[in-house]
Design a protein around this motif. Sequence first.
Motif, mmCIF file in Angstrom:
data_model
loop_
_atom_site.group_PDB
_atom_site.id
_atom_site.type_symbol
_atom_site.label_atom_id
_atom_site.label_comp_id
_atom_site.label_asym_id
_atom_site.label_seq_id
_atom_site.Cartn_x
_atom_site.Cartn_y
_atom_site.Cartn_z
ATOM 1 N N ALA A 1 50.071 52.311 -63.256
ATOM 2 C CA ALA A 1 48.768 51.780 -63.686
ATOM 3 C C ALA A 1 48.458 52.201 -65.119
ATOM 4 O O ALA A 1 47.994 51.404 -65.939
ATOM 5 N N SER A 2 48.736 53.474 -65.431
ATOM 6 C CA SER A 2 48.521 53.941 -66.801
ATOM 7 C C SER A 2 49.457 53.245 -67.772
ATOM 8 O O SER A 2 49.078 52.927 -68.909
ATOM 9 N N PHE A 3 50.686 52.981 -67.335
ATOM 10 C CA PHE A 3 51.672 52.305 -68.178
ATOM 11 C C PHE A 3 51.207 50.893 -68.543
ATOM 12 O O PHE A 3 51.261 50.485 -69.717
ATOM 13 N N VAL A 4 50.729 50.148 -67.552
ATOM 14 C CA VAL A 4 50.266 48.773 -67.804
ATOM 15 C C VAL A 4 49.033 48.774 -68.706
ATOM 16 O O VAL A 4 48.920 47.979 -69.649
ATOM 17 N N THR A 5 48.093 49.695 -68.427
ATOM 18 C CA THR A 5 46.888 49.778 -69.263
ATOM 19 C C THR A 5 47.233 50.130 -70.704
ATOM 20 O O THR A 5 46.731 49.508 -71.657
ATOM 21 N N LEU A 6 48.103 51.122 -70.879
ATOM 22 C CA LEU A 6 48.502 51.520 -72.226
ATOM 23 C C LEU A 6 49.265 50.416 -72.942
ATOM 24 O O LEU A 6 49.116 50.232 -74.150
ATOM 25 N N ASP A 7 50.077 49.684 -72.206
ATOM 26 C CA ASP A 7 50.841 48.595 -72.825
ATOM 27 C C ASP A 7 49.905 47.563 -73.441
ATOM 28 O O ASP A 7 50.104 47.125 -74.585
ATOM 29 N N ASN A 8 48.865 47.175 -72.693
ATOM 30 C CA ASN A 8 47.905 46.203 -73.223
ATOM 31 C C ASN A 8 47.130 46.764 -74.409
ATOM 32 O O ASN A 8 46.928 46.072 -75.416
ATOM 33 N N VAL A 9 46.688 48.030 -74.298
ATOM 34 C CA VAL A 9 45.899 48.626 -75.378
ATOM 35 C C VAL A 9 46.737 48.796 -76.641
ATOM 36 O O VAL A 9 46.264 48.568 -77.758
ATOM 37 N N VAL A 10 48.008 49.195 -76.488
ATOM 38 C CA VAL A 10 48.886 49.360 -77.652
ATOM 39 C C VAL A 10 49.106 48.027 -78.358
ATOM 40 O O VAL A 10 49.085 47.944 -79.594
ATOM 41 N N LYS A 11 49.300 46.962 -77.589
ATOM 42 C CA LYS A 11 49.491 45.635 -78.196
ATOM 43 C C LYS A 11 48.239 45.203 -78.965
ATOM 44 O O LYS A 11 48.325 44.711 -80.094
ATOM 45 N N ILE A 12 47.061 45.397 -78.353
ATOM 46 C CA ILE A 12 45.812 45.016 -79.022
ATOM 47 C C ILE A 12 45.598 45.846 -80.284
ATOM 48 O O ILE A 12 45.230 45.320 -81.345
ATOM 49 N N THR A 13 45.843 47.162 -80.189
ATOM 50 C CA THR A 13 45.652 48.040 -81.353
ATOM 51 C C THR A 13 46.618 47.683 -82.474
ATOM 52 O O THR A 13 46.238 47.653 -83.650
ATOM 53 N N ASN A 14 47.866 47.392 -82.135
ATOM 54 C CA ASN A 14 48.842 47.014 -83.163
ATOM 55 C C ASN A 14 48.461 45.695 -83.829
ATOM 56 O O ASN A 14 48.642 45.529 -85.043
ATOM 57 N N ARG A 15 47.929 44.757 -83.036
ATOM 58 C CA ARG A 15 47.480 43.485 -83.637
ATOM 59 C C ARG A 15 46.320 43.726 -84.592
ATOM 60 O O ARG A 15 46.250 43.108 -85.668
ATOM 61 N N ARG A 16 45.405 44.617 -84.221
ATOM 62 C CA ARG A 16 44.283 44.922 -85.113
ATOM 63 C C ARG A 16 44.768 45.610 -86.392
ATOM 64 O O ARG A 16 44.290 45.299 -87.488
ATOM 65 N N VAL A 17 45.698 46.552 -86.249
ATOM 66 C CA VAL A 17 46.238 47.235 -87.425
ATOM 67 C C VAL A 17 46.920 46.245 -88.362
ATOM 68 O O VAL A 17 46.710 46.264 -89.587
ATOM 69 N N ASN A 18 47.732 45.341 -87.801
ATOM 70 C CA ASN A 18 48.414 44.348 -88.637
ATOM 71 C C ASN A 18 47.432 43.381 -89.280
ATOM 72 O O ASN A 18 47.627 42.974 -90.436
ATOM 73 N N ALA A 19 46.385 43.008 -88.530
ATOM 74 C CA ALA A 19 45.389 42.089 -89.096
ATOM 75 C C ALA A 19 44.651 42.728 -90.265
ATOM 76 O O ALA A 19 44.429 42.094 -91.308
ATOM 77 N N ILE A 20 44.275 44.005 -90.108
ATOM 78 C CA ILE A 20 43.569 44.693 -91.202
ATOM 79 C C ILE A 20 44.503 44.881 -92.400
ATOM 80 O O ILE A 20 44.100 44.689 -93.548
ATOM 81 N N GLU A 21 45.759 45.238 -92.117
ATOM 82 C CA GLU A 21 46.696 45.548 -93.197
ATOM 83 C C GLU A 21 47.141 44.309 -93.957
ATOM 84 O O GLU A 21 47.265 44.342 -95.196
ATOM 85 N N HIS A 22 47.376 43.206 -93.248
ATOM 86 C CA HIS A 22 47.983 42.028 -93.879
ATOM 87 C C HIS A 22 46.997 40.893 -94.139
ATOM 88 O O HIS A 22 47.356 39.936 -94.842
ATOM 89 N N VAL A 23 45.795 40.965 -93.580
ATOM 90 C CA VAL A 23 44.838 39.868 -93.760
ATOM 91 C C VAL A 23 43.548 40.357 -94.413
ATOM 92 O O VAL A 23 43.165 39.883 -95.494
ATOM 93 N N ILE A 24 42.887 41.322 -93.785
ATOM 94 C CA ILE A 24 41.547 41.704 -94.235
ATOM 95 C C ILE A 24 41.607 42.448 -95.571
ATOM 96 O O ILE A 24 40.899 42.093 -96.521
ATOM 97 N N ILE A 25 42.433 43.502 -95.641
ATOM 98 C CA ILE A 25 42.506 44.279 -96.889
ATOM 99 C C ILE A 25 42.979 43.431 -98.063
ATOM 100 O O ILE A 25 42.368 43.465 -99.147
#
Length: 247
Positions: free
Chosen positions: A153-177
């Motif tokens: 259960a922790s693995f599945v939850t972390l997998d989704n959160v890591v994907k969302i966080t990485n998408r946000r990091v990439n969006a800020i780094e490559h689009v917003i900034i």
Amino acid sequence: MSARDKINIFPSRGAQTMIKARLAGAVKGHSLLKKKAEALQMRFRQILAKIVDTKTLMGDVMKDAAFSLAEAKFASGDFNQGVLQNVTKARIKIRSKMDNVAGTNLPVFESFEDGVDNYELTGLSRGGQQMAKLKMNFKRAIELLVELASLQASFVTLDNVVKITNRRVNAIEHVIIPRYERTLSYILAELDELEREEFYRLKKIQEKKKQARDRAEKEKAKLKEQGLDVYGHANLIADNEDEDLLF
């Protein structure tokens, strides 16, 4: 530069200050999100390693439980019906709690015993040792199953959160900034152009004033050559303060 490459904003000093503040906030948010993603990925790898070890151990424990069940049946006979008829409630129960990792709540399951063993006298006549071994092995199997379920259960939850966080990091780094940086460069370029235009305008005004003064000096020189009193005439160029007129 297209409209999607920058923010549609009027270039001014206030806009420059606002975009600078937004850019600083985006850089700080990117740094914090990147640290969060690294912490989540570290915990993700730890959970993955635990899942692999638990599954490997689970195979050995279930094998021992199956062998102990066969041994107990061989020693005590078929006791399934007697056990099932006396079952009223589960003695091993599960409770859940949350583990916070970098702002992410992970579900954690724990097994605990509620009540006493109603089958401690089972196998008293024969096969008592095999029955005790059977209980111990299946209890260990249930505990491992609960632990594995918690890890999964922790693995599945972390997998989704890591994907969302990485998408946000990439969006800020490559689009917003980059968009804020291009907008800031656009504002600075426009302000520099306005300053150059203002400097050129002031320069032309000074030039016009100098030409007017030169013409006035020439007129004074002509009048002086003609013997006229140049100081008796009103100076149209000089900015003399006139008296107020009352009507």
